[in-house]
Design a protein around this motif. Structure first.
Motif, PDB file in Angstrom:
ATOM      1  N   LEU A 247     105.769 -78.498 -71.073  1.00 32.60           N
ATOM      2  CA  LEU A 247     105.389 -79.788 -70.912  1.00 32.60           C
ATOM      3  C   LEU A 247     106.169 -80.710 -69.837  1.00 32.60           C
ATOM      4  O   LEU A 247     105.553 -81.155 -68.848  1.00 32.60           O
ATOM      5  N   ILE A 248     107.457 -80.253 -70.112  1.00 30.58           N
ATOM      6  CA  ILE A 248     108.359 -81.090 -69.073  1.00 30.58           C
ATOM      7  C   ILE A 248     108.347 -80.647 -67.759  1.00 30.58           C
ATOM      8  O   ILE A 248     108.047 -81.327 -66.795  1.00 30.58           O
ATOM      9  N   LEU A 249     108.489 -79.190 -67.766  1.00 27.83           N
ATOM     10  CA  LEU A 249     108.210 -78.679 -66.376  1.00 27.83           C
ATOM     11  C   LEU A 249     107.143 -78.890 -65.541  1.00 27.83           C
ATOM     12  O   LEU A 249     106.909 -79.121 -64.563  1.00 27.83           O
ATOM     13  N   ARG A 250     105.737 -78.808 -66.369  1.00 28.94           N
ATOM     14  CA  ARG A 250     104.561 -78.955 -65.678  1.00 28.94           C
ATOM     15  C   ARG A 250     104.479 -80.578 -65.244  1.00 28.94           C
ATOM     16  O   ARG A 250     103.745 -80.871 -64.332  1.00 28.94           O
ATOM     17  N   THR A 251     104.822 -81.394 -66.276  1.00 30.73           N
ATOM     18  CA  THR A 251     104.824 -82.768 -65.728  1.00 30.73           C
ATOM     19  C   THR A 251     105.669 -83.080 -64.542  1.00 30.73           C
ATOM     20  O   THR A 251     105.076 -83.913 -63.721  1.00 30.73           O
ATOM     21  N   LEU A 252     106.490 -82.479 -64.499  1.00 28.38           N
ATOM     22  CA  LEU A 252     107.342 -82.737 -62.987  1.00 28.38           C
ATOM     23  C   LEU A 252     106.572 -81.909 -62.107  1.00 28.38           C
ATOM     24  O   LEU A 252     107.345 -82.052 -60.793  1.00 28.38           O
ATOM     25  N   GLY A 253     105.577 -81.208 -62.160  1.00 36.57           N
ATOM     26  CA  GLY A 253     105.377 -80.425 -61.140  1.00 36.57           C
ATOM     27  C   GLY A 253     105.954 -79.028 -60.701  1.00 36.57           C
ATOM     28  O   GLY A 253     106.042 -78.496 -59.694  1.00 36.57           O
ATOM     29  N   LEU A 254     106.894 -78.628 -61.579  1.00 34.37           N
ATOM     30  CA  LEU A 254     107.754 -77.588 -61.489  1.00 34.37           C
ATOM     31  C   LEU A 254     107.080 -76.340 -61.946  1.00 34.37           C
ATOM     32  O   LEU A 254     107.876 -75.274 -61.878  1.00 34.37           O
ATOM     33  N   ARG A 255     106.075 -76.483 -62.735  1.00 31.45           N
ATOM     34  CA  ARG A 255     105.214 -75.149 -63.082  1.00 31.45           C
ATOM     35  C   ARG A 255     103.794 -75.294 -63.387  1.00 31.45           C
ATOM     36  O   ARG A 255     103.550 -76.564 -63.413  1.00 31.45           O
ATOM     37  N   LYS A 256     103.100 -74.531 -62.847  1.00 32.00           N
ATOM     38  CA  LYS A 256     101.755 -74.410 -62.824  1.00 32.00           C
ATOM     39  C   LYS A 256     101.144 -73.453 -63.841  1.00 32.00           C
ATOM     40  O   LYS A 256     101.806 -72.706 -64.452  1.00 32.00           O
ATOM     41  N   GLY A 257      99.773 -73.725 -64.302  1.00 34.77           N
ATOM     42  CA  GLY A 257      99.445 -72.781 -65.409  1.00 34.77           C
ATOM     43  C   GLY A 257      99.390 -73.364 -66.798  1.00 34.77           C
ATOM     44  O   GLY A 257     100.144 -74.298 -66.933  1.00 34.77           O
ATOM     45  N   GLY A 258      98.341 -72.838 -67.581  1.00 32.27           N
ATOM     46  CA  GLY A 258      98.219 -73.621 -68.491  1.00 32.27           C
ATOM     47  C   GLY A 258      97.246 -74.557 -68.715  1.00 32.27           C
ATOM     48  O   GLY A 258      97.175 -75.281 -67.793  1.00 32.27           O
ATOM     49  N   ILE A 259      96.728 -74.836 -69.706  1.00 34.47           N
ATOM     50  CA  ILE A 259      95.914 -75.813 -70.117  1.00 34.47           C
ATOM     51  C   ILE A 259      96.420 -77.305 -70.505  1.00 34.47           C
ATOM     52  O   ILE A 259      97.115 -77.172 -71.333  1.00 34.47           O
ATOM     53  N   GLU A 260      96.081 -78.433 -69.703  1.00 33.75           N
ATOM     54  CA  GLU A 260      96.716 -79.644 -69.890  1.00 33.75           C
ATOM     55  C   GLU A 260      95.625 -80.395 -70.571  1.00 33.75           C
ATOM     56  O   GLU A 260      94.462 -80.263 -70.197  1.00 33.75           O
ATOM     57  N   VAL A 261      96.310 -80.835 -71.917  1.00 32.87           N
ATOM     58  CA  VAL A 261      95.339 -81.690 -72.862  1.00 32.87           C
ATOM     59  C   VAL A 261      95.595 -83.245 -72.702  1.00 32.87           C
ATOM     60  O   VAL A 261      96.655 -83.428 -72.638  1.00 32.87           O
ATOM     61  N   VAL A 262      94.558 -83.731 -72.228  1.00 34.88           N
ATOM     62  CA  VAL A 262      94.682 -85.126 -72.295  1.00 34.88           C
ATOM     63  C   VAL A 262      93.826 -85.855 -73.475  1.00 34.88           C
ATOM     64  O   VAL A 262      92.740 -85.320 -73.481  1.00 34.88           O
ATOM     65  N   SER A 263      94.361 -87.128 -73.925  1.00 34.14           N
ATOM     66  CA  SER A 263      93.518 -87.443 -75.009  1.00 34.14           C
ATOM     67  C   SER A 263      93.623 -88.945 -74.909  1.00 34.14           C
ATOM     68  O   SER A 263      94.759 -89.664 -74.779  1.00 34.14           O
ATOM     69  N   CYS A 264      92.621 -89.775 -75.595  1.00 32.47           N
ATOM     70  CA  CYS A 264      92.850 -91.197 -75.499  1.00 32.47           C
ATOM     71  C   CYS A 264      93.788 -91.722 -76.548  1.00 32.47           C
ATOM     72  O   CYS A 264      93.840 -90.822 -77.528  1.00 32.47           O
ATOM     73  N   PRO A 265      94.146 -92.787 -76.543  1.00 28.97           N
ATOM     74  CA  PRO A 265      94.944 -93.209 -77.797  1.00 28.97           C
ATOM     75  C   PRO A 265      94.227 -93.622 -79.038  1.00 28.97           C
ATOM     76  O   PRO A 265      94.859 -94.013 -79.967  1.00 28.97           O
ATOM     77  N   THR A 266      92.940 -93.840 -78.804  1.00 31.93           N
ATOM     78  CA  THR A 266      92.143 -94.103 -79.912  1.00 31.93           C
ATOM     79  C   THR A 266      92.067 -95.814 -79.863  1.00 31.93           C
ATOM     80  O   THR A 266      93.008 -96.295 -79.579  1.00 31.93           O
ATOM     81  N   CYS A 267      91.008 -96.293 -80.386  1.00 35.54           N
ATOM     82  CA  CYS A 267      90.800 -97.646 -80.736  1.00 35.54           C
ATOM     83  C   CYS A 267      89.595 -98.051 -81.554  1.00 35.54           C
ATOM     84  O   CYS A 267      89.490 -97.137 -82.435  1.00 35.54           O
ATOM     85  N   GLY A 268      89.339 -99.350 -81.636  1.00 40.76           N
ATOM     86  CA  GLY A 268      88.481 -99.744 -82.740  1.00 40.76           C
ATOM     87  C   GLY A 268      87.202 -99.050 -82.283  1.00 40.76           C
ATOM     88  O   GLY A 268      86.570 -99.044 -83.361  1.00 40.76           O
ATOM     89  N   ARG A 269      86.961 -98.549 -81.231  1.00 41.81           N
ATOM     90  CA  ARG A 269      85.640 -98.074 -81.225  1.00 41.81           C
ATOM     91  C   ARG A 269      85.530 -96.529 -81.649  1.00 41.81           C
ATOM     92  O   ARG A 269      84.419 -95.959 -81.856  1.00 41.81           O
TER      93      ARG A 269
END
Ligand code: SF4
Length: 350
Positions: A247-269
């Motif tokens: 994840l560190i390498l992907r975040t820095l753009g130093l590695r490609k490939g793999g599924i990136e999961v983004v998720s919301c922080p949750t809230c009252g909804r």
């Protein structure tokens, strides 16, 4: 960039330095002489994406186990030696692809020479590792305490010992649990050597503190073009180290490939167990070889909009859920079917 100009060092079939991809390492935490347990752990780490594995070699039985372990794994194995030069030699004779030593702990120059001679004969790289915790008293006195300058001088002294013995197949690692001292030491060292650097923050702690310290420290160092192989040290399952390193390498753009999961922080909804769902999605996608972004959102009001930048996503509703592609809702279904529907989409992804 420093990384592009370092010497290339071959650790088994993995080349580091000279602009090669930054290799991800971890270390086993079972007894090396327990071949079965060690192999089982390494295979799990390989599956998670580990590219180089290190095992401690504190005794003859561990050295001998290397030969057996190596027959059952697929990534290079590094032998970690603490004090006994004979273990370094035995590890190499049993097929270690690299040894990690601190020549300062090995003892007399004759003992260091005996190790270097075998490494030379077999062309096995030596990782010279120094650690702020074991900095020589003279350097502590010279620099008025444990400092980045002292750590760098200590590392280069050790490197020169080996160079003077006629060997230059080396990787250097300098470590400190003080993140900013570690950063400074790498910045200083990069200007003074051509050897590839193994980068890690030592004793960084349990999952949360270890991940944060490693992400900050490695992030700053790697983003300056410094570092050829990394280990995220965590007090926990080494598989977590691999996930974090990727994840560190992907975040820095130093590695490609793999599924990136983004998720919301949750809230009252949020009306579903989004935290549980996001964790399940993260585990489910880890073995799927796609290079896409998956969004896991908590609600049907903002979810589809917020998931627009993802290739595919799911959003929770009140007792139901949505499957979303590029921000468009493509299907509604009961909440309980969301995970399976997403999995099916990913397995049939074109
Ligand atoms: S996507 Fe919905 S549930 Fe998640 S944070 Fe945004 S508004 Fe809240």
């Amino acid at each position: 960039m420093y990384r592009d100009e370092t010497k290339v060092v071959n650790i088994g079939n993995v080349a580091i330095g000279g602009g090669n991809p930054i290799a991800i390492q971890s270390m086993t935490n079972v007894k090396t002489e327990d071949v079965e347990a060690c192999v089982a752990q390494i295979l799990k780490l390989e599956e998670a994406g580990c590219e180089i594995i290190r095992c401690t070699v504190p005794n003859e039985a561990a050295a001998k186990a290397i030969a057996k372990i190596k027959k059952q794994i697929h990534i290079p194995l590094v032998a970690d030696i603490h004090f006994d030069y004979k273990m370094a030699i035995a590890a190499m004779e049993n097929g270690a692809d690299k040894i990690r030593i601190n020549p300062g702990n090995i003892g007399s120059i004759d003992k260091v020479k005996a190790v270097v001679d075998v490494a030379k004969e077999r062309n096995i790289p030596i990782r010279v590792g120094v650690n702020s915790g074991s900095l020589e008293k003279e350097l502590v006195a010279k620099y008025n305490g444990v400092t980045a300058e002292g750590i760098v001088e200590s590392a280069l002294d050790k490197v020169h010992i080996i160079e003077n013995l006629g060997y230059d197949n080396m990787v250097i690692s300098i470590k400190s649990s003080d993140v900013m001292m570690c950063v400074k030491a790498h910045e200083l060292l990069a200007g003074k050597t051509v050897y590839p650097l193994h980068v890690g923050i030592t004793e960084s702690g349990t999952l949360t503190s270890g991940n944060i310290k490693s992400a900050v420290g490695l992030g700053i160092i790697l983003n300056q073009g410094i570092g050829d192989t990394i280990r995220v040290s965590l007090t926990g399952d080494p598989v977590e180290e691999i996930k974090s390193a990727k994840l560190i390498l992907r975040t820095l753009g130093l590695r490609k490939g793999g599924i990136e999961v983004v998720s919301c922080p949750t809230c009252g909804r949020t009306r579903i167990d989004l935290i549980g769902l996001a964790n399940k999605v993260e585990n489910m996608v880890s073995g799927i070889p796609l290079d896409i972004k998956v969004a896991v959102m908590g609600c049907a009001v903002n979810g589809p909009g917020e998931a627009k930048e993802a290739d595919i996503g799911i959003a929770g509703g009140d007792g139901e859920g949505l499957l979303i592609k590029k921000g468009e809702i493509v299907r509604k279904m009961p909440e309980s079917e969301l995970l399976d529907a997403l999995k099916e989409e990913l397995l049939n992804w074109k």
